[in-house]
Motif scaffolding. Structure first.
Motif, PDB file in Angstrom:
ATOM      1  N   UNK A  58     -14.879  -6.725  -4.250  1.00  0.00           N
ATOM      2  CA  UNK A  58     -14.099  -5.517  -4.486  1.00  0.00           C
ATOM      3  C   UNK A  58     -12.766  -5.926  -5.095  1.00  0.00           C
ATOM      4  N   UNK A  59     -12.193  -5.034  -5.923  1.00  0.00           N
ATOM      5  CA  UNK A  59     -10.872  -5.320  -6.483  1.00  0.00           C
ATOM      6  C   UNK A  59      -9.818  -4.503  -5.744  1.00  0.00           C
ATOM      7  N   UNK A  60      -8.542  -4.719  -6.142  1.00  0.00           N
ATOM      8  CA  UNK A  60      -7.473  -4.026  -5.419  1.00  0.00           C
ATOM      9  C   UNK A  60      -7.515  -2.520  -5.618  1.00  0.00           C
ATOM     10  N   UNK A  61      -8.091  -2.053  -6.761  1.00  0.00           N
ATOM     11  CA  UNK A  61      -8.178  -0.611  -6.986  1.00  0.00           C
ATOM     12  C   UNK A  61      -9.118   0.024  -5.972  1.00  0.00           C
ATOM     13  N   UNK A  62     -10.270  -0.615  -5.741  1.00  0.00           N
ATOM     14  CA  UNK A  62     -11.185  -0.124  -4.716  1.00  0.00           C
ATOM     15  C   UNK A  62     -10.525  -0.182  -3.341  1.00  0.00           C
ATOM     16  N   UNK A  63      -9.708  -1.229  -3.124  1.00  0.00           N
ATOM     17  CA  UNK A  63      -8.980  -1.357  -1.865  1.00  0.00           C
ATOM     18  C   UNK A  63      -8.066  -0.164  -1.652  1.00  0.00           C
ATOM     19  N   UNK A  64      -7.345   0.265  -2.697  1.00  0.00           N
ATOM     20  CA  UNK A  64      -6.453   1.417  -2.581  1.00  0.00           C
ATOM     21  C   UNK A  64      -7.238   2.682  -2.225  1.00  0.00           C
ATOM     22  N   UNK A  95      -3.300 -10.529   6.697  1.00  0.00           N
ATOM     23  CA  UNK A  95      -3.216 -11.988   6.689  1.00  0.00           C
ATOM     24  C   UNK A  95      -2.212 -12.461   5.648  1.00  0.00           C
ATOM     25  N   UNK A  96      -2.226 -11.818   4.460  1.00  0.00           N
ATOM     26  CA  UNK A  96      -1.246 -12.153   3.422  1.00  0.00           C
ATOM     27  C   UNK A  96       0.161 -11.834   3.917  1.00  0.00           C
ATOM     28  N   UNK A  97       0.324 -10.677   4.549  1.00  0.00           N
ATOM     29  CA  UNK A  97       1.639 -10.284   5.056  1.00  0.00           C
ATOM     30  C   UNK A  97       2.127 -11.238   6.137  1.00  0.00           C
ATOM     31  N   UNK A  98       1.236 -11.630   7.045  1.00  0.00           N
ATOM     32  CA  UNK A  98       1.647 -12.522   8.128  1.00  0.00           C
ATOM     33  C   UNK A  98       2.074 -13.878   7.592  1.00  0.00           C
ATOM     34  N   UNK A  99       1.406 -14.334   6.537  1.00  0.00           N
ATOM     35  CA  UNK A  99       1.788 -15.614   5.940  1.00  0.00           C
ATOM     36  C   UNK A  99       3.205 -15.535   5.369  1.00  0.00           C
ATOM     37  N   UNK A 133      -1.575 -10.987  -5.981  1.00  0.00           N
ATOM     38  CA  UNK A 133      -2.443 -12.059  -6.459  1.00  0.00           C
ATOM     39  C   UNK A 133      -3.091 -12.786  -5.293  1.00  0.00           C
ATOM     40  N   UNK A 134      -2.310 -13.002  -4.225  1.00  0.00           N
ATOM     41  CA  UNK A 134      -2.875 -13.631  -3.036  1.00  0.00           C
ATOM     42  C   UNK A 134      -3.952 -12.749  -2.423  1.00  0.00           C
ATOM     43  N   UNK A 135      -3.718 -11.426  -2.375  1.00  0.00           N
ATOM     44  CA  UNK A 135      -4.709 -10.498  -1.840  1.00  0.00           C
ATOM     45  C   UNK A 135      -5.930 -10.437  -2.753  1.00  0.00           C
ATOM     46  N   UNK A 136      -5.702 -10.466  -4.067  1.00  0.00           N
ATOM     47  CA  UNK A 136      -6.805 -10.370  -5.018  1.00  0.00           C
ATOM     48  C   UNK A 136      -7.788 -11.526  -4.839  1.00  0.00           C
ATOM     49  N   UNK A 137      -7.257 -12.709  -4.603  1.00  0.00           N
ATOM     50  CA  UNK A 137      -8.138 -13.863  -4.403  1.00  0.00           C
ATOM     51  C   UNK A 137      -9.012 -13.677  -3.175  1.00  0.00           C
TER      52      UNK A 137
END
Length: 326
Positions: A210-216, A287-291, A199-203
């Protein structure tokens, strides 16, 4: 638990191995000026005032005369990143100090860098301890930092993770009637952690259109290019989503992906814009992971990754390895 009625040295060793310890490298300097170092997990504290520590060395060790006759030695508590260094100093017959950077210390004993803690010592006492000699040292200087330490348990390297008493709710209350669902259910814990991070990445991805599916999909093509639609899906099927012709046409329309026709095969490659977009998305994911890692701490984050890799291997239904060499 079965109790050993007769003494079995191997069983005794295995029982001792259940006691989790840190991993240290003990160094000193021989009379001819050559550096000496060994890996040991027998290190322990003795006294705060005066500051004393101890460790032990087998009587059959080739380095025993050097430590017995020497006056100074250093104890290095290894960090989790120094597993290879531990292996090097546990092996005989090689130049252990080759290309190893050293710091200056209070004595001539070698002082290794990048450790979790270091204790520079002078021998205070030596004791006979069965098949070992116990060295007790007075600590002349020490330093430490926040690097997570390397641990050793039951014959294997390990990572230590904290278990704060007041930070976790341990789901000790009984579940509602006719329900065995608790907060300790592994599926719930993994699912909630996954969706909270997603959810944090999606925002962040929403700002990239782009959505997470495109990210994959872009992430897969960034790692392994020129894949067919079936090959892409073999790598992303674990997400519960499938790449379709429509989704690939959308990425083509965004000029992120291009098609290559090879006979009857259609293969997809990243464009320059697609590779740039993928790298930007990866930066967002990091960035999400580092947080999260900052909140967990470096040691706990590293331990979590190791456990997740073991879980992936244990639950893998046979997915292809995206990072395997072709």
């Amino acid at each position: 638990m079965a109790v050993q009625s007769s003494f079995d040295p191997q069983a005794f060793r295995a029982a001792l191995g259940t006691f989790t310890t840190g991993v240290t490298i003990i160094t000193t300097q021989a009379e001819d000026g050559s550096p000496i170092g060994i890996t040991a997990n027998s290190f322990n504290s003795v006294s705060l005032n005066p500051p004393l520590v101890l460790w032990s060395l087998a009587k059959k060790a080739r380095s025993l005369p050097v430590f017995t006759n020497g006056r100074h030695w250093n104890v290095h508590v290894l960090s989790a990143e120094q597993e290879a260094l531990s292996g090097r100093f546990a092996t005989q017959g090689e130049d252990k100090f080759a290309e190893v950077e050293l710091d200056s210390g209070v004595s001539e004993a070698p002082l290794l860098q990048d450790c979790t803690a270091r204790f520079q010592c002078r021998t205070a006492f030596q004791y006979e301890g069965g098949d070992h000699v116990i060295f007790v040292g007075e600590v002349l200087a020490f330093d430490h930092n926040e690097r997570p330490p390397l641990a050793f348990q039951s014959g294997q390297y390990a990572l230590a993770t904290r278990k704060p008493r007041n930070e976790l709710r341990l789901a000790t209350t009984p579940p509602p009637p006719d329900c065995s669902y608790t907060e300790d259910l592994l599926g719930y814990l993994l699912g909630r952690a996954h969706y909270q991070m997603l959810n944090a990445l999606r925002r962040l991805l929403n700002n990239q259109q782009l959505d997470e599916h495109a990210f994959f999909i872009l992430s897969v093509l960034c790692i392994r290019d020129r894949l067919t639609l079936d090959e892409i899906n073999a790598f992303v099927s674990y997400t519960g989503h499938s790449a379709s012709l429509a989704s690939m046409r959308f990425l083509e329309g965004q000029k992120l992906v291009a098609r290559e026709l090879n006979g009857e095969d259609t293969r997809y490659v990243l464009t320059a814009d697609g590779r740039e977009a993928s790298l930007q998305e990866l930066a967002l994911a990091k960035a999400v992971e580092e947080d999260v890692s900052d909140k967990l701490g470096a040691g706990d984050a590293m331990a979590l990754k190791v456990l997740l890799k073991r879980l992936i291997a244990a639950s893998d239904p046979g997915l292809p390895d995206l990072w395997a060499p072709r």
